[in-house]
Structure formats: C-alpha cells, structure tokens
Design a protein around this motif. Structure first.
Motif, PDB file in Angstrom:
ATOM      1  N   MET A 161     161.094  78.601  41.930  1.00 30.87           N
ATOM      2  CA  MET A 161     159.870  79.318  41.185  1.00 30.87           C
ATOM      3  C   MET A 161     159.668  80.159  41.147  1.00 30.87           C
ATOM      4  O   MET A 161     160.116  80.950  42.352  1.00 30.87           O
ATOM      5  N   ILE A 303     149.354  80.499  43.566  1.00 30.83           N
ATOM      6  CA  ILE A 303     150.656  80.189  43.386  1.00 30.83           C
ATOM      7  C   ILE A 303     150.631  78.651  43.111  1.00 30.83           C
ATOM      8  O   ILE A 303     152.165  77.735  43.003  1.00 30.83           O
ATOM      9  N   ASN A 305     149.395  75.792  41.102  1.00 32.61           N
ATOM     10  CA  ASN A 305     149.771  75.436  40.188  1.00 32.61           C
ATOM     11  C   ASN A 305     151.184  74.955  39.823  1.00 32.61           C
ATOM     12  O   ASN A 305     152.007  74.163  39.835  1.00 32.61           O
ATOM     13  N   THR A 306     151.708  76.485  39.978  1.00 33.66           N
ATOM     14  CA  THR A 306     153.725  76.758  39.367  1.00 33.66           C
ATOM     15  C   THR A 306     154.188  75.335  40.295  1.00 33.66           C
ATOM     16  O   THR A 306     155.264  75.024  39.849  1.00 33.66           O
ATOM     17  N   PHE A 307     153.744  75.297  42.027  1.00 27.78           N
ATOM     18  CA  PHE A 307     154.851  74.540  43.020  1.00 27.78           C
ATOM     19  C   PHE A 307     154.541  73.137  42.705  1.00 27.78           C
ATOM     20  O   PHE A 307     155.133  72.734  42.569  1.00 27.78           O
ATOM     21  N   LYS A 309     153.847  71.839  39.585  1.00 30.84           N
ATOM     22  CA  LYS A 309     155.201  71.602  38.527  1.00 30.84           C
ATOM     23  C   LYS A 309     156.146  71.383  39.020  1.00 30.84           C
ATOM     24  O   LYS A 309     157.038  70.761  38.872  1.00 30.84           O
ATOM     25  N   PHE A 310     156.839  71.864  39.453  1.00 28.27           N
ATOM     26  CA  PHE A 310     158.023  72.339  40.413  1.00 28.27           C
ATOM     27  C   PHE A 310     158.789  70.459  40.690  1.00 28.27           C
ATOM     28  O   PHE A 310     159.454  70.148  40.974  1.00 28.27           O
TER      29      PHE A 310
END
Length: 446
Positions: A161, A303, A305-307, A309-310
C-alpha cells in the motif's frame, strides 16, 4: 474397568486400526449391545465418550459415523539435535485448553461464522487485545488495532500500500525475517538493506540512507532479532525514532517475541512514539502455535483507511473461529497462565544455550541475550556447505542464513542456533559438536 470403558477401548482400537475408516458408519446401538452383551445405555456411554473426543459424530435417525480413523499420537523425539527448526515445540503448548475455547467459540459465535467479515476484526477480541497490548506498554485506541492473518499478512499489505510520506523504498535490517525477505523478492519490491550485527546498526549509516533514499518505512525487530537473537539498547531505540521523525520515515516494529521478555524495563519503540510514526506488530506464533494465523497490527491514524481497504480486498477477515477462540483464551485467563508456563520452558533452554556458547565457543561473536535463538559469527574461511553437511551426518541439524538476506546484500557467515525443538539436556551436546566441527580442517577453504 467399567463395562462402557471396555467397549470404548474396543471401538477406539477398531477405528484407529482402520476397521472403521473416516466416513464409515458404526453398527447400530442394537447390534453393538448384542455384540458386547450389554444394555443400550452402556453402549451410549461408550459412544458419547468417542463423540466428546471428536472421533465419531452422530446424525439423528441415521446413526454414528467416524470423523477420522487416524487418531493423534504423541510424537517422539528424534535422535538428532535440531538447531534449524524455529517453530515452537508442540508439547510446550497446552492444546487441550485451547480446544475447549474452539468448541466454546463454535457454540457461542454461531451467527458470526456466517458473516463475511468485520472492519478491524472480531470486536470482542479487539477489546481483549487492547488490554493485552497494554501489558507490553503499547497503549492505543481500539480503532487502531487490526486483526490480521498472522504478521505475514500485515507485512504484505503494508509493503503493497502507499504511505502518506510517498516513500518508494523499504529499508530492512540484514539479516532479517526470512519469509518477509522471500515476499520482497517474489513481488519484486524495491528494498534495500542495512547491516545489523551483535552490536546493533550503524546509526550514521541509517541517517545517510534516510536522507538520501525515499524510504517508505524501516522494518526492524528491536527485541530478540530474528535470526541474530540480539536486542537494541534503549539509547539506540530512541536514536532510531528521532531519525525517523527527522526524515519522515515510518517504522514497522515487529515485536514477535514480546511474551518472552523477562526485563520489565524493556519497552518497545512504540511506547516512546509521540508522532504516530511507529506501526506495531504482534504475533502469537511462538507463544501459541503458527497454525492459529492471528496477528495484531497497531496502526497510526494516517494509514488506517488505506490499510483497511487493502485488507478487505485480499482477505475479507481472518478466521472467525480462530479469533473467537483466541478471545475466549485470553478472556478466561488461560493465555496469561500458559504464557508463563511456556516461556519458562524456553527460558530454561535459552539459559543452557547461552552458557554453552560461553563455555565452548567463546572466541566467536554471539548474542548476549538469553533467548531461544542466537547465533555465532564464523570466519570467512569456513566452508558453510561442508560444515553444515558434516554436522548433519552427526545428526546435528543446522540451516543456512541465505534466505534471511536480500539477494544483492553481502551475506555474513552466520550460524543461527534455535533451541525451540531441542531437549534441554541435549543443547550443550549439540554446541560441543559444533565446536568440534570448527576444528576440522576439511570444513575450511584454503
């Protein structure tokens, strides 16, 4: 012996011998009562015991069937001395306690088993994990805790990510965790290394890398490094953190052996992080067993939200049964009780390893830590292939550190020694054989 116990033993032996293979239907209760010349209630008592051990199962109005005819047998120790295997020893873990938690989890969390997943993990487990993390001096909000399928999944997601600092390069200690090195090589990710020795790392070199490269994060094992077995000093941890702040680099702190720390004065880097740049990872693989596949990741708010999603696109959620069972295991107090029991077993072996290295290999650089794995640094003239083969013939099993390095990084002649699967009374015997092999001329280049 009571009649039902005799019948239980008879049926058990027939199942184990393969007379009733997996999926086979047992004779009816009426037929069994005729065969053993007893009442139906006696037969039912014997069948109940087999069912409680998950050897058979019942289908209403149909009968009893065999789950699996191959019944667990206690493994025997091999005649060899295995310094290569890093997985925890099977007999150190009280698996029957955890089995109770698995059975209870299935009964209690039936509805959750039919859901596709949660945002962070099972809420009840996150609540208990938050309390557990505090015992490691990791204080965080529940929404910053993610349950992952082992630490390996967390490392993979974090490597793939994007990060807020827009870094493109991963920095890793060399040597380092072999499965993570394999993952970086397999996916062709941009990664560079910095040498780590028994003395630590060169902080000037670390600053040079931070300043010249676009470092996304620095992956480190401050406590009981794998495979070296060394730990950073408090001063070094503070210096690493300040450099991370100065150059806007995130730190991934893999604290996989936190449960084996005996010093109450040793805290993780995360405990001193005031700018939310440390990502803390915690594994249960060593204190419990690798097959659990549960890890904890404590993430900075930047981080989350990004984590998430991934994580959702690669694995909707970690095993809900494992999560629920672990929650019950921690909540009931079993984890804390058995943690002390298991850590004592490994600590005893670690002390013997430490003393044996001092007694027989004192001239070689090694770790000063008392932990289940360590290392010695061998001279460049040692022919590692011949050396390992020579000891293998003496039933002393060792492993190369090749896989603990990035492909393009210079590989030291490090001999890693893990006593996870070595009986305490055989540790010194193995070290003596290693010392003897190092005196043999055929194990050197000339």
């Amino acid at each position: 012996m009571l009649k039902y116990e005799t019948i239980y033993q008879s049926l058990f032996q027939k199942i184990q011998s393969g007379n009733f293979p997996a999926g086979a239907k047992l004779p009816s209760i009426r037929d069994l009562s005729h065969q053993y010349i007893c009442s139906k209630s006696t037969i039912l008592a014997a069948l109940k015991r087999l069912e409680e051990q998950h050897i058979i199962y019942s289908i209403p109005k149909s009968g009893y069937y065999v789950v699996e005819h191959q019944v667990f047998e206690v493994p025997t120790f091999t005649k060899g001395i295995d310094f290569a295997t890093s997985s925890p020893t099977w007999h150190a873990f009280p698996y029957k306690d955890f089995q109770h938690c698995i059975n209870k989890a299935i009964d209690t969390y039936q509805e959750e088993l039919f859901r596709y997943g949660t945002r962070n993990g099972l809420p009840s487990l996150i609540t208990e994990a938050q309390k557990l993390l505090e015992s490691y001096q990791v204080f965080t909000k529940s929404e910053q805790i993610f349950i992952t399928s082992g630490v390996q999944q967390a490392l993979t997601l974090l490597s793939m990510m994007p990060f807020p600092n827009n870094g493109s390069t991963i920095l890793v200690e060399q040597p380092s965790y072999h499965l993570y090195m394999d993952m970086l090589k397999t996916y062709g990710m941009r990664a560079i290394g910095i040498q780590r020795t028994a003395q630590g790392i060169d902080l000037k070199q670390l600053e040079k890398i931070f300043s010249e490269e676009e470092i996304k994060f620095f992956y480190t094992m401050p406590r009981f490094h794998n495979p070296l077995g060394t730990s950073y000093s408090k001063k070094d941890k503070e210096a690493i953190l300040q450099l991370a702040y100065k150059y806007n680099v995130y730190i991934i702190e893999d604290d996989y052996l936190a449960d084996f720390e005996y010093s109450t004065k040793t805290d993780p880097i995360f405990a001193e992080d005031i700018k939310a740049q440390v990502i803390y990872l915690k594994s249960f693989s060593k204190i419990m067993f690798p097959g659990l596949r549960i890890g904890l990741a404590v993430l900075p708010p930047t981080i989350l939200n990004t984590f998430q999603k991934f994580r959702m696109t690669t694995d909707i959620d970690s095993s809900m049964i494992s999560q629920a069972a672990l929650y019950l295991y921690i909540r009931s107090g079993m984890f804390e009780h058995n943690k002390l029991k298991v850590s004592r077993i490994y600590h005893k072996r670690a002390k013997v390893l430490h003393q044996s290295l001092q007694n027989h290999l004192a001239n070689y650089e090694s770790s000063s830590e008392i932990v289940m794995h360590g290392h010695i640094l061998l001279p460049k003239q040692v022919n590692m292939k011949s050396f390992i083969h020579n000891l293998h013939e003496q039933h002393v099993y060792l492993d190369s550190v090749e896989s603990n390095y990035l492909a393009n990084f210079y590989k030291e002649r490090i001999l890693k020694l893990n006593v996870s699967n070595v009986e305490t009374h055989r540790v010194e015997e193995g070290v003596k054989k290693i010392a003897s092999a190092l005196k043999r001329r055929e194990n050197y280049f000339f």
